[in-house]
Design a protein around this motif. Structure first.
Motif, mmCIF file in Angstrom:
data_model
loop_
_atom_site.group_PDB
_atom_site.id
_atom_site.type_symbol
_atom_site.label_atom_id
_atom_site.label_comp_id
_atom_site.label_asym_id
_atom_site.label_seq_id
_atom_site.Cartn_x
_atom_site.Cartn_y
_atom_site.Cartn_z
ATOM 1 N N CYS A 554 41.635 40.785 46.426
ATOM 2 C CA CYS A 554 41.137 40.731 47.796
ATOM 3 C C CYS A 554 40.409 39.406 47.939
ATOM 4 C CB CYS A 554 40.210 41.902 48.096
ATOM 5 S SG CYS A 554 38.678 41.907 47.132
ATOM 6 N N TYR A 555 39.933 39.107 49.128
ATOM 7 C CA TYR A 555 39.040 37.963 49.293
ATOM 8 C C TYR A 555 37.611 38.451 49.125
ATOM 9 C CZ TYR A 555 41.966 34.000 50.473
ATOM 10 O OH TYR A 555 42.847 32.945 50.394
ATOM 11 N N VAL A 556 36.876 37.783 48.228
ATOM 12 C CA VAL A 556 35.507 38.172 47.936
ATOM 13 C C VAL A 556 34.677 36.902 47.838
ATOM 14 C CG1 VAL A 556 35.975 38.176 45.457
ATOM 15 C CG2 VAL A 556 34.049 39.485 46.333
ATOM 16 N N THR A 557 33.414 36.979 48.231
ATOM 17 C CA THR A 557 32.537 35.815 48.159
ATOM 18 C C THR A 557 31.976 35.702 46.753
ATOM 19 O OG1 THR A 557 30.725 37.188 48.995
ATOM 20 C CG2 THR A 557 31.914 35.849 50.589
ATOM 21 N N GLY A 558 32.547 34.798 45.966
ATOM 22 C CA GLY A 558 32.126 34.636 44.579
ATOM 23 C C GLY A 558 32.621 35.795 43.740
ATOM 24 N N ASN A 559 32.762 35.555 42.447
ATOM 25 C CA ASN A 559 33.244 36.629 41.577
ATOM 26 C C ASN A 559 32.825 36.304 40.157
ATOM 27 O OD1 ASN A 559 34.554 39.132 41.491
ATOM 28 N ND2 ASN A 559 36.494 38.225 40.860
ATOM 29 N N GLY A 560 31.517 35.946 40.016
ATOM 30 C CA GLY A 560 31.069 35.347 38.779
ATOM 31 C C GLY A 560 30.597 36.282 37.700
ATOM 32 N N GLY A 561 30.544 37.580 37.937
ATOM 33 C CA GLY A 561 30.069 38.478 36.890
ATOM 34 C C GLY A 561 29.352 39.668 37.454
ATOM 35 N N THR A 562 28.648 40.377 36.586
ATOM 36 C CA THR A 562 28.057 41.649 36.983
ATOM 37 C C THR A 562 26.720 41.493 37.683
ATOM 38 O OG1 THR A 562 27.062 41.860 34.789
ATOM 39 C CG2 THR A 562 29.216 42.886 35.138
ATOM 40 N N SER A 563 26.113 40.318 37.664
ATOM 41 C CA SER A 563 24.853 40.104 38.365
ATOM 42 C C SER A 563 25.136 39.569 39.763
ATOM 43 C CB SER A 563 23.980 39.099 37.612
ATOM 44 O OG SER A 563 22.882 38.695 38.406
#
Length: 776
Positions: A554-563
């Motif tokens: 999907c399109y998501v704002t950022g996807n850098g990890g669990t935080s």
């Protein structure tokens, strides 16, 4: 923090310990001319000098009070110690010659430096002060060999912030943490250092550096959870190359490495919650953990545990400074690792294979370089299983026996996998015509092959030599339905025919041409499989794309990890804009999309002041469709919008999604998926005798504007025709009237009346007319 006892060790043991009531930072060793060993311990309140005359009972013999700070770094030159700090007062200089009975010290502010993060003294007696409050946070260089009590300023490097460095043979190896770079300087002219090489790398946060004894490899740490120790070939500073990376697994793989030191090709690493960790780096392309001493029972990615580990005392003792547990005096049995290396080549051509995957004991993976070689390091001797695979080849699994310190070579010869002659045909369902430009992407699960094809003008893709097996394919094009299909390709020939409907349907399994823009410095829209994020243990976005749609992205704002701090929008706006949409021929089109939006304010402890905006962007106007504000939901929701009520269907347009983070800054995250447009009432029929059906009369006023936009389709009207537009209230009173050429497509009428319902009449010179309602 809860105090705890030592929780584990391998090839290391405890000799002695000294507890402190205050936190510790760096530790360094010093040996008096008589051979007495001391530990110089940085503490929150100053410098602690510890006698190791009896290493089983370390004893503080002197203490130098300093400005309170959690950061102190210590180095020595001759009988003098130099101590940096982040609290103020400059560099502390300590004369150690009177130990254990006395000590002399002074604070010095040199070249305007009141605070600094770290220091280094090279073998020639030059002091490098890193991260000072001046010189752009770079490095200031002083001569301490001429007069150690009165350092002489020589020069500086101010190219980037320098967190730490290592200097030998007039070459400095900088850890530039803010830029995530290893930078190499020629400091032979210390008045004017010259950059001769620099390298960044994925997920870099370069904290410290150390050179091997041969001067050919630099080791770096990155100060974040789960980071690796990197080994860099620096024989050509202009071409810094990665040899290997390894990390501690004492308490999992989420601990933070702090500082690395090199002793006889061993790495002695202060590894925060994992304590002191030793790696064998005699084969820097196959590093292996061979020892550790865990000073506490803490786990995970917190900044607790061992700050520094000094391994250079003549006795061989290692000094470890645990931030809250105290000073540890350790003994180590340095053990070499087990080494496995080899080449991988084609069984028929004997050519080396690039890009093979090597799985060692089902725990580690190495991708071979361009020359088809691989190497591994293991901690303990024993029997290991090795599996080698490469797309297009049959995997091999072998068992090897490894012994500590004994290199083993194991080569692999791979046979090619069976092949098929594959043809894909893309057809338009209603007519059977071929479709050019269909994008096909997917994976062959058994081989890991990633494929990406585009159909030709004949609507085909032909791959004459494709590996057989099961493929998961996604196929689509803007304006057509996106398909997913699972196909098992046999040996021989195979033709796959895909039939497409004409519909705007984008589940974001493919990149169909959305354009990203904006001013945000972090958290920009990205098309990926989403990673769930959390704040204080609470979920802040879904950890999957829209259920039951095609694909996993999907399109998501950022996807850098669990935080959430690795995902959120920062520093401005982020925008995605769809390709052009043309709804000519639709009667009642409906736009559907799914979304989620999180907006948390630390200031209020609740919903923030940001929004997720959906807009229609056309040549006639930009229309706000939806504005989601004060949302704290982490679940997918759906919007449905009837386009025919908002915009003329003969005018092309695009859809735009925007979110932003503006002061006061909030946590802002968003997601978009399941975008499609369907015909709500395809069976609707209308009479072509009415003017409105021929020209599509449409009127719209932007909120707060004093003009009414009126548009129509001039291609349906006679050449030279004129149109009279009349705006009235419901009683028939004329508010405005004007005649315009029908060929000009649009006009603006004054629209300054009160809120309510009005009528707009369009009349042609032949007497035909139409009336539409206008809502103010």
């Amino acid at each position: 923090m809860q105090m705890s006892a030592q929780s584990g060790a391998q090839h290391m043991s405890l000799k002695g310990k000294l507890s402190y009531p205050i936190p510790l930072s760096d530790v360094y060793g010093w040996v008096s001319p008589a051979g007495q060993e001391y530990a110089l311990v940085g503490t929150y309140l100053g410098l602690s000098v510890v006698s190791l005359a009896d290493p089983t009972n370390p004893l503080q013999v002197q203490f130098v009070q300093g400005t309170p700070t959690i950061w102190r770094d210590v180095q020595t030159w001759g009988q003098y110690a130099y101590v940096s700090n982040e609290g103020g007062g400059g560099i502390l200089i300590v004369d150690l010659s009177g130990l254990p009975n006395s000590i002399v010290s002074k604070d010095t502010i040199m070249a305007g430096i009141t605070t600094a993060h770290t220091i280094w003294i090279d073998e020639k007696g030059y002091l490098y002060v890193n991260g000072p409050n001046v010189f752009n946070g770079g490095t200031a260089i002083f001569d301490v060999h001429t007069d150690p009590w009165h350092p002489i300023f020589i020069g500086s490097y101010n190219g980037r912030y320098v967190h730490d460095n290592y200097v030998r043979d007039d070459i400095a190896y900088n850890a530039e943490i803010n830029d995530g770079r290893l930078t190499i300087l020629d400091v032979s002219n210390r008045a004017q250092p010259v950059e001769i090489g620099s390298r960044d790398y994925p997920s870099s946060f370069t904290h410290n550096t150390w050179l091997n004894d041969a001067g050919t490899v630099v080791f770096t740490t990155d100060e974040y959870a789960g980071a690796y120790i990197h080994a860099w070939d620096i024989t050509d500073p202009s071409d810094i190359r990665l040899l290997d990376r390894a990390r501690s697994t004492v308490s999992g793989t989420t601990t933070i490495p702090h500082n690395v030191y090199v002793l006889n090709d061993y790495l002695v690493i202060s590894y925060y919650n994992d304590g002191v960790v030793i790696m064998d780096a005699s084969h820097p392309d196959a590093m292996a953990v061979t020892g550790w001493y865990d000073t506490n029972q803490l786990q995970g990615g917190s900044f607790d545990g061992v700050w520094s580990a000094y391994p250079y005392l003549p006795s061989g003792l290692i000094l470890g400074s645990d931030i809250n547990e105290g000073l540890y005096v350790l003994e180590a049995n340095y053990v070499r690792g087990c080494y496995l290396s080899g080449t991988i080549y084609d069984a028929v051509s004997n050519q080396l294979l690039d890009g093979a995957q090597v799985v060692f004991q089902s725990s580690d993976t190495v991708i071979t370089g361009g020359v088809g070689t691989y190497s591994f390091g293991a901690s303990d001797s024993g029997q290991y299983t090795i599996t080698v695979s490469k797309p297009g080849y049959i995997s091999q699994t072998l068992t090897v026996v490894l012994d500590n310190g004994v290199p083993v070579v194991q080569n692999f010869s791979l046979d090619r996998s069976p092949r098929t002659h594959f043809t894909l045909q893309a057809l338009y369902g209603p007519t059977g015509d071929p479709i050019e430009g269909i994008l096909i992407e997917g994976t062959a699960p058994a081989e890991g092959t990633q494929i990406s094809w585009v159909t030709s003008a004949a609507g085909t893709v032909i791959i004459p030599d494709l590996v057989t097996g099961e493929y998961q394919l996604y196929a689509g094009k803007w304006g057509f339905r996106t398909l997913d299909t699972l196909v098992n390709l046999p040996v021989g020939t195979y033709t796959l025919t895909l039939t497409f409907d004409s519909i705007y349907d984008d589940p974001f399994a493919l990149d169909l041409g959305w354009v990203r823009s904006g001013t945000a410095t972090a958290g920009e829209w990205i098309r990926e499989q989403p990673v769930g994020s959390f704040l204080n243990g609470n979920p802040y976005n879904p950890d999957q794309d829209l259920p039951d749609d095609v694909g996993f992205a999907c399109y998501v704002t950022g996807n850098g990890g669990t935080s959430v701090f690795g995902n959120e929008v920062n520093g401005g706006s982020t925008v995605i804009l769809s390709p052009e949409i043309n709804l000519t021929g639709y009667n009642d089109p409906v736009l559907v999309y799914s979304w989620w939006f999180v907006n948390y304010s630390f200031a209020t402890g609740g919903a923030g002041n940001e929004s997720l905006k959906t807009e229609l962007v056309g040549n006639l106007a930009t229309l706000p469709l939806k504005v989601h504000t004060n949302a704290l939901s982490n679940k997918w929701q759906q919007d449905t919008i009837r386009i025919s009520e908002l915009y003329p269907l003969y005018e092309p347009f695009r859809i735009r999604f925007t979110t932003q983070d503006t002061p006061p800054n909030n946590i802002v995250e968003a997601g978009i998926d399941g975008f499609y447009i369907y015909e709500a009432d395809p069976d609707t029929t209308t009479s072509l005798d009415r003017l409105t059906d021929r020209i599509g009369l449409f009127a719209w006023a932007a909120p707060g504007e004093d003009q009414l936009l009126v548009s129509w389709r001039p291609d349906q009207l006679p050449a030279g025709a004129a149109m009279t537009l009349t705006l009235t209230d419901l009683r028939g009173a004329v508010l405005h009237q004007e005649t315009v050429p029908a060929t000009q497509n649009r006009t603006w009428l004054p629209y300054t009346w009160a809120s309510g319902l009005y009528l707009l009449r369009a009349e042609m010179s032949d007497g035909t007319a139409s009336v539409i309602k206008v809502v103010r």
